[in-house]
Design an enzyme around this catalytic site. Structure first.
Site, mmCIF file in Angstrom:
data_model
loop_
_atom_site.group_PDB
_atom_site.id
_atom_site.type_symbol
_atom_site.label_atom_id
_atom_site.label_comp_id
_atom_site.label_asym_id
_atom_site.label_seq_id
_atom_site.Cartn_x
_atom_site.Cartn_y
_atom_site.Cartn_z
ATOM 1 N N VAL A 437 0.839 -1.208 0.000
ATOM 2 C CA VAL A 437 0.000 0.000 0.000
ATOM 3 C C VAL A 437 0.874 1.258 0.000
ATOM 4 O O VAL A 437 0.606 2.217 -0.723
ATOM 5 C CB VAL A 437 -0.947 -0.003 1.215
ATOM 6 C CG1 VAL A 437 -1.754 1.300 1.257
ATOM 7 C CG2 VAL A 437 -1.879 -1.195 1.163
ATOM 8 N N THR A 515 1.563 1.369 8.192
ATOM 9 C CA THR A 515 2.078 0.120 8.728
ATOM 10 C C THR A 515 0.934 -0.657 9.375
ATOM 11 O O THR A 515 -0.175 -0.145 9.526
ATOM 12 C CB THR A 515 3.162 0.354 9.791
ATOM 13 O OG1 THR A 515 2.539 0.824 11.004
ATOM 14 C CG2 THR A 515 4.170 1.391 9.319
ATOM 15 N N LYS A 539 -4.873 0.047 12.541
ATOM 16 C CA LYS A 539 -6.064 -0.054 13.401
ATOM 17 C C LYS A 539 -5.750 0.004 14.889
ATOM 18 O O LYS A 539 -6.647 0.148 15.719
ATOM 19 C CB LYS A 539 -6.814 -1.356 13.109
ATOM 20 C CG LYS A 539 -7.265 -1.512 11.670
ATOM 21 C CD LYS A 539 -7.875 -2.882 11.445
ATOM 22 C CE LYS A 539 -8.188 -3.092 9.975
ATOM 23 N NZ LYS A 539 -6.990 -3.090 9.127
ATOM 24 N N VAL A 569 -10.817 1.327 8.332
ATOM 25 C CA VAL A 569 -12.003 0.482 8.157
ATOM 26 C C VAL A 569 -12.484 0.656 6.720
ATOM 27 O O VAL A 569 -12.714 1.781 6.273
ATOM 28 C CB VAL A 569 -13.146 0.881 9.119
ATOM 29 C CG1 VAL A 569 -14.354 -0.047 8.918
ATOM 30 C CG2 VAL A 569 -12.686 0.838 10.559
ATOM 31 N N ALA A 571 -10.995 0.208 3.811
ATOM 32 C CA ALA A 571 -10.047 0.710 2.797
ATOM 33 C C ALA A 571 -10.502 2.093 2.328
ATOM 34 O O ALA A 571 -10.565 3.021 3.118
ATOM 35 C CB ALA A 571 -9.911 -0.267 1.649
ATOM 36 N N LEU A 573 -13.493 2.998 1.209
ATOM 37 C CA LEU A 573 -14.925 3.290 1.334
ATOM 38 C C LEU A 573 -15.158 4.383 2.377
ATOM 39 O O LEU A 573 -14.551 4.347 3.452
ATOM 40 C CB LEU A 573 -15.689 2.020 1.728
ATOM 41 C CG LEU A 573 -15.630 0.861 0.725
ATOM 42 C CD1 LEU A 573 -16.350 -0.359 1.283
ATOM 43 C CD2 LEU A 573 -16.251 1.275 -0.607
ATOM 44 N N GLY A 624 -2.574 -14.341 -1.884
ATOM 45 C CA GLY A 624 -2.302 -13.105 -1.164
ATOM 46 C C GLY A 624 -3.556 -12.398 -0.704
ATOM 47 O O GLY A 624 -3.520 -11.226 -0.321
ATOM 48 N N LYS A 642 -12.247 -3.246 13.786
ATOM 49 C CA LYS A 642 -12.939 -2.306 12.885
ATOM 50 C C LYS A 642 -14.260 -1.845 13.474
ATOM 51 O O LYS A 642 -14.616 -0.661 13.394
ATOM 52 C CB LYS A 642 -13.157 -2.967 11.524
ATOM 53 C CG LYS A 642 -11.877 -3.171 10.720
ATOM 54 C CD LYS A 642 -12.141 -3.927 9.433
ATOM 55 C CE LYS A 642 -10.867 -4.114 8.620
ATOM 56 N NZ LYS A 642 -11.092 -4.911 7.387
ATOM 57 N N GLY A 760 -7.295 -4.127 -0.890
ATOM 58 C CA GLY A 760 -6.612 -3.879 -2.161
ATOM 59 C C GLY A 760 -5.704 -2.681 -2.033
ATOM 60 O O GLY A 760 -6.091 -1.651 -1.470
#
Length: 781
Positions: A437, A515, A539, A569, A571, A573, A624, A642, A760
């Protein structure tokens, strides 16, 4: 030996409570051998000035009243702070001094400087005795025994020798503001003389630093009491500090800075009312970038002077005990003087001085070299648009002065600040986490910078990965960050990272945490202490113990810093945005449910009775889609975290254990090691197939669901495997997607649904960029 000087002003010593606070600062921030310079407590100097005025007017009743007031104030401080012999000694000395003052008044031998010196003398003695009472090694000094002037000139060699009296094993509490002449007569060092005393002592003892403890949190771009958006600067170069002082800045004073010339002594302006807050350092040229400032000029006279001699302005400043500023415009020399001192200066320059403007107000704008002329024109236009008629304008490459008849109100100052100062701010960005990421985020940053820079100049200054770090305060080339990393990344410790953050000379600083490190998230309070905004996909901080979490939120609020974590939470969205918008619009969330894990979403959606669940797990691992150890996903802990983040976003004071957790695997597999897990996959298949069969009997399918219900002040929260109807939006979810279903007062029967990829690297990196964009929007306002 390394020594420091600490100076405390009158407001810092205005009550017994403030003496306690100052003592705590000394014990925490100073060391034995340091010098502590003090002003007169509270309004003591003002009261002594009133006594002098009453004496000059021969007003016996006023003299008696003021003496009684002085006695009462000092007695109260002594009684509140000291006990036993310390109290008796202090009261005895106070009585003797007040009697002596009364005798000098009666015999007409009272001297102003000698009278005013008592304020500092009382403060130093009281603080010294209070420290001794606490069994702290301390002694107090009368600066008249340490600082000597001859015909107004400091006797440096003699003073250095006298300062040898300071002890290396005690706190040395000394009076500010006062000195003596060669005959031993008292001399006052004028307005803000205690600050001047502090830097003189720092010079004489070769101190490493001098801290001016005040009632403000450092030096701001303008008066923070008038402009809410005022920026506290972490560093200011001495050149700009000197200019600000000559232009009447209330925190900095030209005389204070003089002893530090040609030294490496660091000057720090700090708040004695919030000793943990960040400070402002006044550093040598080249060690800080130039900033923009607005300084109010209220009630000034503008004088035109003929034949001004070299050094004459400095001599005038000494006589009137106030920094004066002069400049040349069209071969004419002008002098800017506080209106209260205008007549005195006109008299001193009789025959060579004319009054150009009387009792005018306005502003001075201090800026980066070369911006002054354009800034003056911009300010002129803005003031004209806001119905301000200017009487005089002067511009220089480094600053400009605009004078008008009226004082500028808060609204006009705010407009000037927004349009002329805020636009010069920059944001320094440190990115932690250079995995999948993080790498995509930096690749996207190459395209995003041009867009962000239209809001606020953004510079990438730091990269962190595991045990290595790359730091460049002037900026890392985003286009070639990987090459720079390969060439210049070095090993680091936490202390080095924090030191680099402290040294960053930017109006705004940001740490982006991409991280998954709990250890790194524990550094957030220290990042905030160094005035860093936070953006994280991590998180752990959002689900830390409630006391820690609330303290972090409080620290952020106190420093006007932001913490954005939308990607922690869902990604990319916008679930956090949606929950905040609902609450800000007056709605109340009653139920929040959904599938919050992309991995578990994919596993449940792909599962059929024909394919063993364990086979899908191993397939997800190979592709993955899961953590390297899929049990991290199957444990449900990620979903539990989350849900806690979203619950706290709704203002609920929950701990992680308040959320009931049912893992997506039997307990035996949770407790064993990886080899045990692989050898006993049949347990997992049996566990899931039995639950799936039970769900099928009810015409349902399995989904790993998070659910939060708020009703009648009761909160229930749980995560676990559930059977959901095949028509339900959770059942029809695309494999790998997340879904958030929100029921509220306004979305009861027809819930608000947010659905899309919940994992993703591209969408997560884009979510971090969304947080960065909105932070820049907020800072640019």
């Amino acid at each position: 030996m390394t020594r420091s000087v600490h100076k405390f002003g009158g407001s810092s010593l205005s009550s017994a409570k403030r003496y306690h606070a100052v003592t705590n600062i000394i014990l925490q921030q100073a060391a034995l051998g340091d010098v502590v310079v003090v002003s007169a407590a509270g309004k003591t100097t003002d009261t002594l000035v009133k006594l002098w005025q009453s004496y000059r007017q021969a007003d016996q009743q006023a003299i008696s009243d003021v003496l009684a007031l002085l006695s009462a104030n000092q007695f109260e401080l002594i009684a509140d702070l000291l006990t036993d012999s310390y109290k008796d000694s202090a009261l005895e000395l106070l009585d003797a001094e007040l009697i002596s003052i009364g005798e000098k008044i009666a015999s007409q031998h009272l001297q102003e400087a000698h009278l005013l010196a008592h304020g500092e003398l009382w403060s130093a003695r009281l603080l010294g005795l209070y420290l001794q009472q606490l069994n702290v090694a301390a002694q107090s000094f009368d600066a008249r025994e340490l600082l000597t002037l001859a015909q107004g000139v400091l006797q440096h060699e003699k003073n250095v020798i006298a300062c040898g009296q300071f002890s290396a094993t005690k706190y040395n509490v000394v009076t500010g503001f006062i000195a003596s002449d060669e005959q031993g007569q008292t001399i006052t060092l004028g307005r803000n003389g205690s600050d001047y005393s502090a830097t003189l002592f720092a010079r004489y003892i070769c101190a490493e630093s001098v801290s001016i403890w005040t009632d403000t949190q450092g030096v701001f771009s303008t008066d923070p009491r008038k402009v809410k958006q005022a920026i506290r600067y972490g560093k200011i170069c001495r050149g700009q500090a000197n200019l600000l002082a000559r232009l009447g800045n209330p925190v900095l004073h030209a005389k204070t800075l003089t002893p530090l010339k040609d030294t490496d002594i660091k000057l720090v302006v700090r708040s004695s009312f919030d000793s943990s807050s960040a400070a402002t350092e006044i550093v040598k040229e080249g060690f800080a970038k130039q900033k923009r400032f607005i300084t109010n000029l209220d009630h000034y006279d503008l004088l035109k002077v003929a034949d001004l001699h070299e050094g004459e302005v400095g001599e005038l400043s000494r006589i009137v005990q106030h920094a004066l500023h002069h400049f040349v415009e069209k071969d004419e020399v002008y002098l800017l003087v506080p209106a209260a001192l205008g007549h005195q200066v006109l008299t001193l320059l009789a025959g060579r001085c004319n009054l150009v403007e009387s009792n005018v107000s306005g502003i001075a704008l201090v800026c980066q070299h070369g911006d002054g002329h354009q800034l003056a024109q911009s300010a002129k236009v803005i003031l004209a648009e806001n119905n301000v008629n200017l009487r005089f304008i002067y511009s220089h490459e480094d600053y400009c002065i605009l004078l008008c008849e009226q004082q500028l109100d808060t609204d006009r100052l705010t407009i000037l600040h927004d349009k002329l100062v805020s636009v010069s701010q920059e944001l320094a960005v440190v990115v932690a986490g250079l995995g999948n990421v993080g790498t995509v985020f930096l690749e996207q940053l190459k395209e995003q910078l041009s867009r962000l820079n239209q809001l606020l100049p953004v510079k990438l200054v730091g990269l962190i990965r595991s045990e290595q770090m790359l730091f460049n305060p002037t900026g890392i080339d985003v286009q070639n960050w990987q090459a720079a990393w390969q060439t210049h990344a070095v090993s680091y410790h936490e202390a080095e990272l924090l030191s680099h953050l402290a040294e960053l000379d930017y109006e705004h600083k940001l740490v982006i945490d991409i991280t998954a490190s709990e250890q790194f998230s524990q550094l957030y309070p220290q990042f905030v202490a160094h005035n860093c905004h936070l953006i994280c996909a991590n998180k752990y901080a959002g689900t830390a113990p409630l006391a820690w979490y609330e303290q972090l939120q409080q620290s952020l609020k106190q420093r006007n810093l932001q913490w954005r974590y939308n990607t922690s939470v869902g990604a990319g969205l916008p679930i956090n945005f949606a929950l905040n918008d609902l609450q800000n619009s007056g709605d109340k969330v009653q139920r929040l449910s959904g599938v919050f894990s992309g991995t578990l979403s994919w596993l449940c959606s792909q599962y059929t009775a024909e394919v063993p669940f364990s086979e899908l797990v191993m397939q997800a691992k190979a592709m993955g889609y899961s953590e390297p150890d899929p049990r991290e996903d199957l444990s449900g802990r990620d979903v539990q975290r989350k849900l806690l983040i979203l619950a706290r976003e709704l203002g609920l004071n929950l701990e992680l254990d308040d959320i009931v957790l049912s893992p997506l695997m039997p307990e035996a597999l949770s407790n064993g090691d990886w080899e045990f897990f692989v050898d006993n996959l049949a347990l997992l298949d049996t566990y899931v197939s039995e639950l799936a069969a039970k769900a099928a009997l009810e015409d349902k399918v399995l989904r790993y669901v998070a659910e939060l219900v708020l009703s009648d002040d009761k909160v229930t929260a749980q995560v676990g495997l559930q059977g959901v109807a095949k028509q339900d939006s959770l059942a029809t979810l695309k494999p790998g997607d997340n879904i958030f279903v929100i029921n509220s007062r306004w979305y009861q029967d027809n819930p608000l649904v947010i659905q899309g990829p919940g994992a993703g690297k591209e969408v997560t990196a884009a979510g971090v960029h969304s947080d960065l964009y909105w932070l820049c929007v907020s800072l640019a306002k």
